[in-house]
Scaffold this motif. Structure first.
Motif, mmCIF file in Angstrom:
data_model
loop_
_atom_site.group_PDB
_atom_site.id
_atom_site.type_symbol
_atom_site.label_atom_id
_atom_site.label_comp_id
_atom_site.label_asym_id
_atom_site.label_seq_id
_atom_site.Cartn_x
_atom_site.Cartn_y
_atom_site.Cartn_z
ATOM 1 N N ILE A 1 -23.921 75.889 -5.234
ATOM 2 C CA ILE A 1 -24.853 74.863 -4.758
ATOM 3 C C ILE A 1 -24.072 73.602 -4.377
ATOM 4 C CG2 ILE A 1 -26.815 73.392 -5.359
ATOM 5 C CD1 ILE A 1 -27.700 75.531 -7.357
ATOM 6 N N VAL A 2 -24.297 73.132 -3.145
ATOM 7 C CA VAL A 2 -23.640 71.907 -2.684
ATOM 8 C C VAL A 2 -24.619 70.734 -2.612
ATOM 9 C CG1 VAL A 2 -21.874 73.187 -1.443
ATOM 10 C CG2 VAL A 2 -23.911 72.399 -0.222
ATOM 11 N N GLY A 3 -25.909 71.015 -2.716
ATOM 12 C CA GLY A 3 -26.903 69.954 -2.683
ATOM 13 C C GLY A 3 -28.276 70.504 -2.990
ATOM 14 N N PHE A 4 -29.198 69.599 -3.278
ATOM 15 C CA PHE A 4 -30.564 70.017 -3.575
ATOM 16 C C PHE A 4 -31.535 68.866 -3.359
ATOM 17 C CE2 PHE A 4 -28.981 68.306 -7.568
ATOM 18 C CZ PHE A 4 -30.038 67.502 -8.007
ATOM 19 N N GLY B 1 -24.265 65.599 6.984
ATOM 20 C CA GLY B 1 -25.603 66.004 7.413
ATOM 21 C C GLY B 1 -26.336 66.923 6.449
ATOM 22 N N VAL B 2 -25.727 67.236 5.313
ATOM 23 C CA VAL B 2 -26.351 68.159 4.359
ATOM 24 C C VAL B 2 -27.623 67.548 3.765
ATOM 25 C CG1 VAL B 2 -26.055 69.447 2.208
ATOM 26 C CG2 VAL B 2 -24.163 69.264 3.838
ATOM 27 N N GLY B 3 -27.555 66.279 3.391
ATOM 28 C CA GLY B 3 -28.736 65.619 2.830
ATOM 29 C C GLY B 3 -29.895 65.617 3.800
ATOM 30 N N HIS C 1 -33.456 67.453 3.291
ATOM 31 C CA HIS C 1 -34.660 66.632 3.481
ATOM 32 C C HIS C 1 -35.636 67.321 4.427
ATOM 33 C CE1 HIS C 1 -36.560 63.499 6.078
ATOM 34 N NE2 HIS C 1 -36.721 62.818 4.956
ATOM 35 N N ASP C 2 -35.129 67.717 5.599
ATOM 36 C CA ASP C 2 -35.990 68.343 6.603
ATOM 37 C C ASP C 2 -36.502 69.708 6.150
ATOM 38 O OD1 ASP C 2 -35.529 66.085 8.129
ATOM 39 O OD2 ASP C 2 -34.271 67.114 9.613
ATOM 40 N N GLU C 3 -35.655 70.469 5.495
ATOM 41 C CA GLU C 3 -36.061 71.787 4.995
ATOM 42 C C GLU C 3 -37.181 71.646 3.965
ATOM 43 O OE1 GLU C 3 -35.899 75.976 4.796
ATOM 44 O OE2 GLU C 3 -34.744 74.684 6.137
ATOM 45 N N PHE C 4 -37.014 70.724 3.042
ATOM 46 C CA PHE C 4 -38.026 70.512 2.004
ATOM 47 C C PHE C 4 -39.344 70.039 2.619
ATOM 48 C CE2 PHE C 4 -40.159 67.545 -0.933
ATOM 49 C CZ PHE C 4 -40.448 68.418 -1.965
#
Length: 188
Positions: free
Chosen positions: A68-71, A119-121, A125-128
């Motif tokens: 996991i690199v972010g959540f 751009g991961v954050g 954000h957009d996925e959630f």
């Protein structure tokens, strides 16, 4: 950048991921001289664990081959939560009315330090938010985090005011932001 995959998780799946989420959280904030990072990480663990009982809880994780690199996680805002209590400036009539499915709280969004600025954050954000059914989203922010506020505003969020922190809160006040998720949703 390696290829990232995104996964959605219901509350029942999160206890098995909680240690990994805490690792991402600790890495995202790094070491602050003079600060005991375990205190902040344990406070995060408590918040993350408590959120699992919230209505319509959902976690989205970003993975690469190393894990996991972010959540990001959030949940529907319950009317009794008091999220808008003391909002200053006072909003337009009806703005603070919650139904239990009107507003989603984006409670946490964290990205490992090595992945920040890539751009991961924003993708998390957009996925959630793209999978939510509420009409709008809200989040709380540290009042001194001007760079973070600018980032949120660049993503379309609107600052709507400040609320006082509750007893025991990390900050004495929090900035509230709102983002419409449906066309035509009034913000103020």
């Amino acid at each position: 950048m390696s290829t990232l995959t995104f996964r959605r998780h219901a509350a029942a799946e999160v206890p098995d991921l909680l240690d990994a989420l805490c690792d991402v959280y600790a890495d995202a904030y790094g070491h602050v001289p003079g600060e005991d990072s375990t205190v902040k990480t344990e406070a995060f663990r408590d918040r993350a664990d408590a959120a699992l009982d919230a209505s319509n809880y959902e976690l989205v994780t970003a993975w690469d081959s190393g894990g996991i690199v972010g959540f990001v996680f959030g949940y529907s805002l319950r009317p009794e939560r008091g999220w808008w209590n003391g909002l200053n400036p006072e909003p337009a009539p009806g703005f603070i009315d919650e139904t239990g499915d009107r507003t989603v709280v984006l409670a946490e969004i964290e990205v490992r330090s090595a992945w920040q600025g890539r751009g991961v954050g924003h993708r998390l954000h957009d996925e959630f938010l793209g999978g939510r059914g509420e009409e709008r989203a809200t989040l709380a922010s540290n009042p001194a985090a001007a760079e973070t506020h600018a980032l949120y505003q660049g993503w379309g969020w609107r600052r709507v005011g400040v609320v006082p922190g509750r007893p025991g809160s990390y900050y004495t006040e929090y900035v509230r932001f709102v983002l419409p998720l449906r066309p035509g949703t009034a913000i103020a």
